[in-house]
Write a protein that holds these residues in place. Structure first.
Motif, short mmCIF file in Angstrom:
data_model
loop_
_atom_site.label_atom_id
_atom_site.label_comp_id
_atom_site.label_asym_id
_atom_site.label_seq_id
_atom_site.Cartn_x
_atom_site.Cartn_y
_atom_site.Cartn_z
N GLY A 43 15.88 12.24 6.73
CA GLY A 43 15.46 13.43 6.01
C GLY A 43 16.58 14.09 5.24
N SER A 44 17.83 13.94 5.75
CA SER A 44 18.94 14.54 5.01
C SER A 44 19.44 13.63 3.90
CB SER A 44 20.08 14.93 5.96
OG SER A 44 20.41 13.86 6.80
N LEU A 45 19.17 12.32 4.00
CA LEU A 45 19.52 11.41 2.91
C LEU A 45 18.51 11.51 1.78
CD1 LEU A 45 20.50 8.10 4.77
CD2 LEU A 45 21.98 9.51 3.33
N ILE A 46 17.24 11.62 2.16
CA ILE A 46 16.16 11.65 1.18
C ILE A 46 15.47 13.00 1.29
CG2 ILE A 46 14.02 10.55 0.44
CD1 ILE A 46 15.03 8.02 1.90
N ARG A 47 15.83 13.91 0.39
CA ARG A 47 15.29 15.27 0.49
C ARG A 47 13.80 15.30 0.21
NH1 ARG A 47 18.96 19.33 0.55
NH2 ARG A 47 20.79 18.63 1.72
N ILE A 53 9.48 5.87 -1.68
CA ILE A 53 8.60 4.91 -2.38
C ILE A 53 9.37 4.28 -3.54
CG2 ILE A 53 6.47 4.69 -3.71
CD1 ILE A 53 5.40 7.13 -2.15
N LYS A 54 10.08 5.14 -4.32
CA LYS A 54 10.83 4.62 -5.47
C LYS A 54 11.95 3.70 -5.01
CE LYS A 54 10.16 8.98 -7.87
NZ LYS A 54 10.88 10.25 -8.09
N ILE A 55 12.61 4.06 -3.90
CA ILE A 55 13.72 3.25 -3.39
C ILE A 55 13.20 1.86 -2.99
CG2 ILE A 55 15.41 3.01 -1.52
CD1 ILE A 55 15.63 6.12 -1.57
N ILE A 56 12.07 1.82 -2.27
CA ILE A 56 11.53 0.53 -1.83
C ILE A 56 11.10 -0.32 -3.04
CG2 ILE A 56 9.63 -0.58 -0.56
CD1 ILE A 56 9.84 1.70 1.49
N ILE A 57 10.47 0.31 -4.04
CA ILE A 57 10.09 -0.44 -5.24
C ILE A 57 11.35 -0.97 -5.93
CG2 ILE A 57 9.07 -0.25 -7.55
CD1 ILE A 57 6.99 1.67 -6.35
N GLY A 58 12.39 -0.13 -6.00
CA GLY A 58 13.65 -0.55 -6.62
C GLY A 58 14.27 -1.75 -5.92
N VAL A 59 14.24 -1.74 -4.59
CA VAL A 59 14.81 -2.87 -3.83
C VAL A 59 13.99 -4.14 -4.10
CG1 VAL A 59 15.26 -3.77 -1.51
CG2 VAL A 59 15.81 -1.40 -2.05
N ASN A 60 12.67 -4.01 -4.13
CA ASN A 60 11.81 -5.17 -4.42
C ASN A 60 12.11 -5.75 -5.81
OD1 ASN A 60 9.41 -5.90 -2.45
ND2 ASN A 60 9.80 -3.71 -2.25
N VAL A 61 12.26 -4.87 -6.82
CA VAL A 61 12.54 -5.34 -8.19
C VAL A 61 13.92 -6.00 -8.23
CG1 VAL A 61 12.95 -4.60 -10.58
CG2 VAL A 61 11.01 -3.66 -9.29
N ALA A 131 -0.19 -1.61 -5.82
CA ALA A 131 -0.93 -1.28 -4.58
C ALA A 131 -0.06 -0.42 -3.66
CB ALA A 131 -1.34 -2.57 -3.86
N PHE A 132 1.23 -0.77 -3.57
CA PHE A 132 2.15 -0.01 -2.72
C PHE A 132 2.28 1.44 -3.21
CE2 PHE A 132 6.64 1.31 -1.98
CZ PHE A 132 6.58 1.42 -0.61
N ARG A 133 2.41 1.59 -4.54
CA ARG A 133 2.55 2.90 -5.16
C ARG A 133 1.29 3.75 -4.93
NH1 ARG A 133 3.05 6.88 -6.13
NH2 ARG A 133 3.95 8.18 -7.76
N GLN A 134 0.15 3.06 -4.83
CA GLN A 134 -1.13 3.73 -4.67
C GLN A 134 -1.33 4.27 -3.24
OE1 GLN A 134 -2.87 3.49 -7.47
NE2 GLN A 134 -4.69 4.64 -6.86
N ILE A 135 -0.99 3.44 -2.25
CA ILE A 135 -1.33 3.76 -0.86
C ILE A 135 -0.23 4.59 -0.17
CG2 ILE A 135 -0.44 1.56 0.09
CD1 ILE A 135 -3.63 2.96 1.45
N SER A 136 1.04 4.40 -0.57
CA SER A 136 2.15 5.00 0.17
C SER A 136 2.15 6.53 0.25
CB SER A 136 3.48 4.53 -0.41
OG SER A 136 3.62 3.15 -0.19
N PRO A 137 1.89 7.25 -0.87
CA PRO A 137 1.94 8.71 -0.77
C PRO A 137 0.99 9.25 0.30
CG PRO A 137 1.80 8.04 -3.07
CD PRO A 137 1.57 6.81 -2.24
#
Ligand code: ZN
Length: 279
Positions: A43-47, A53-61, A131-137
């Motif tokens: 929680g302190s790393l990711i405010r 979600i963006k970080i995980i998509i970035g790692v996948n890309v 699909a990930f972007r859709q369900i994760s939030p």
């Protein structure tokens, strides 16, 4: 978000700004909110929780691009859209594809984690990330950031473990984890009930039926990983609970830190290993 002062901190449980000297959070009643054992590192790393979600998509890309770069001459350019811009099998194997071949032949159990971050073509990653972007939030909102990452990691491992047990030789993709998130929402909708819960339950059940039908019509889809991921998602959602019933506690935070530690170590290992054997 409120600015942090020297003598104040965000309660690790309810994320409200409190004094560091409080023994009990005045908002949610959490005991010793400032103690080291209760610190919320993630929680302190990711405010903003949704940034994960963006970080995980970035790692996948990044991982997809790396598998292409490792062996550019072998990148699939065929007219078949499903194998368009597909990395070579060798690159995928080096970076941590999973299944009977990597595990039985090379003892690479760590690939149960890495395979979720690898994709076999531009459409494969595109569909999975949409699909990930859709369900994760929704999962972050109902389960919290820590439980979200535990479900994401745990269902990927469970889905690929089942597909290994079923004898699938070689497999990759985020879809075991995505089916895990869908399974978690399926449980949430059913358990919560009411008009919102019931509508949600019916909607995601429809998605799972679609994924199942799609998987039996289109060759090359790992239905074991999808089914195992979805079942594990239901199971983990039941075991971990969701916000309406139980707010996140320090066990959820420890579990998520363990999942993050495991994922970071495995992904770093897969990059170092791939670069070492490629150059
Ligand atoms: Zn609190």
């Amino acid at each position: 978000m409120a600015p942090r002062e020297r003598n104040s901190l965000l309660c690790p449980n309810c994320r409200k700004l409190i004094s560091a000297s409080e023994k009990v959070c005045p908002y949610c009643g959490m005991k010793n909110p400032s103690s080291f054992m209760n610190r919320d590192f993630l929680g302190s790393l990711i405010r903003n929780p949704y940034d994960l979600i963006k970080i995980i998509i970035g790692v996948n890309v990044a991982f997809y691009l790396l598998t292409l770069i490792l062996n550019p001459s072998a990148v699939g350019m065929s007219g078949n859209p499903l194998s368009m811009l597909s990395p070579s099998s060798n690159s995928l194997l080096l970076m941590g594809a999973t299944g009977v071949i990597p595990i039985d032949r090379f003892g690479a159990w760590w690939t149960l984690v890495s395979a979720s971050y690898l994709h076999g073509g531009v459409l494969h990653i595109l569909f999975n990330m949409i699909a990930f972007r859709q369900i994760s939030p929704l999962v972050i909102h109902e389960f919290g950031l820590h439980r979200f990452f535990v479900i994401y990691t745990g269902t990927g491992i469970a889905g690929f473990a089942l597909s290994y047990a079923a004898g699938v030789p070689f497999t990759i993709g985020a879809s075991a984890s995505i089916c895990g998130l869908i399974g978690a929402i399926l449980y949430y909708g059913k358990s919560r009930g009411g008009s919102f819960g019931t509508a949600l339950y019916k909607q995601v059940l429809g998605w799972l039926v679609f994924i199942g039908i799609f998987g039996f019509l289109v060759p090359g889809i790992n239905n074991w990983a999808h089914g195992g991921g979805a079942l594990a998602g239901v199971g983990l959602a039941f075991l971990l609970g969701y916000n309406d019933k139980k707010t996140e506690n320090h066990w959820h935070r420890y579990l998520s830190m363990a999942c993050i530690g495991l994922t970071v170590i495995v992904l770093l290992w897969s990059v170092v290993r791939a670069l070492y054997y490629s150059f």
